[in-house]
Design an enzyme around this catalytic site. Structure first.
Site, PDB file in Angstrom:
ATOM      1  N   ASP A 130       0.845  -1.201   0.000  1.00 58.42           N
ATOM      2  CA  ASP A 130       0.000   0.000   0.000  1.00 58.42           C
ATOM      3  C   ASP A 130       0.876   1.245   0.000  1.00 58.42           C
ATOM      4  OD1 ASP A 130      -2.060  -1.746   0.480  1.00 58.42           O
ATOM      5  OD2 ASP A 130      -2.104  -1.349   2.638  1.00 58.42           O
TER       6      ASP A 130
HETATM    7  N1  URA Z   1      -1.045  -5.822   4.161  1.00 57.13           N
HETATM    8  C1  URA Z   1      -1.510  -4.559   4.152  1.00 57.13           C
HETATM    9  O1  URA Z   1      -2.516  -4.256   4.795  1.00 57.13           O
HETATM   10  N2  URA Z   1      -0.844  -3.657   3.429  1.00 57.13           N
HETATM   11  C2  URA Z   1       0.252  -3.942   2.716  1.00 57.13           C
HETATM   12  O2  URA Z   1       0.818  -3.063   2.078  1.00 57.13           O
HETATM   13  C3  URA Z   1       0.722  -5.260   2.746  1.00 57.13           C
HETATM   14  C4  URA Z   1       0.053  -6.187   3.482  1.00 57.13           C
END
Ligand code: URA
Length: 234
Positions: free
Chosen positions: A102
């Site tokens: 993310d």
């Molecule tokens: N889980 C999440 O919530 N975000 C990420 O970027 C990776 C795994």
């Protein structure tokens, strides 16, 4: 790839100039002068122009990047946001991210031009553990830790067993290490939300045995041959 295109892509000369250099005997393939302009360059060929070996754009390369928060994991963004590609601008080969983090997540991201490896590592059946260090709001009770370990419903999907270690419980937040073998969208955030804790910071620290280590945010390094071998076999 046709020889003149290959030379042009390496940024050495235009295609026309590349043909001229070839005709003049200035181009070597694997140490031997090549005057055939239509020669088809093979991935393993070493091309030299005026005695200088060109970087082979097709050669597979493997990097680990410590993605900072605020960069999106995509090759291009229509909204003009910062992408991880900008952090790899110095790399000659056109590498792309393996899987996603993310925008608000930092940490270990593999960057490569090896489509086969990327495909394998991101396939849903490929279940190597990915480890994250999370700071979550509030109190993470032993009951919640246990729920995270056994599996929680993240909206119509119950997560597979996870490894969870509570590293520190502070007054207002907790630091947790969590390893999951799946890669659902925003999975770690959703898992903590399902037990009532909000993730306020998230960093991926490892993929299987491949560790982020001391790599600084925004920096990248080449994977060692051993690490590449590990990823190809894990
Ligand atoms: N889980 C999440 O919530 N975000 C990420 O970027 C990776 C795994």
């Amino acid at each position: 790839m046709r020889l003149n295109k290959y030379i042009a892509q390496a940024g050495v000369a235009s295609r026309r100039k590349a043909d001229e250099l070839t005709a003049a005997g200035k181009v070597k393939i694997n140490g031997v002068v090549m005057t055939e302009m239509g020669y088809d360059v093979k991935p393993e060929d070493v091309v030299e122009v005026n005695g200088r070996a060109l970087e082979n754009a097709a050669r597979p390369v493997y990097y680990v990047l410590n993605k900072p928060v605020g960069y999106i994991t995509t090759a291009q963004d229509e909204q003009g946001r910062l992408t991880v590609m900008e952090l790899m601008a110095d790399v000659e080969q056109r590498v792309f991210p393996v899987g996603r983090l993310d925008c608000n997540t930092s940490g270990l991201l593999i960057m490569t031009n090896d489509g086969n490896l990327a495909y394998r590592l991101t396939h849903p059946k490929h279940n190597v553990y990915k480890t994250y260090r999370a700071r979550v709001s509030g109190f993470l009770s032993p009951g919640r830790v246990e729920k995270l370990r056994t599996g929680v419903d993240i909206g119509g999907y119950v997560t597979a067993p996870a490894q969870v270690a509570l590293l520190r419980q502070g007054d207002r937040s907790a630091i947790v290490e969590i390893s999951i073998c799946e890669g659902k969208n925003r999975q770690v955030r959703k898992m903590f939300a399902a037990v009532g804790n909000k993730v306020v910071e998230l960093q991926r620290t490892a993929i299987g045995e491949l560790k982020l280590g001391r790599l600084k945010e925004g920096q990248y390094r080449k994977l060692t041959p051993k690490e590449v071998e590990y990823l190809k076999n894990c």
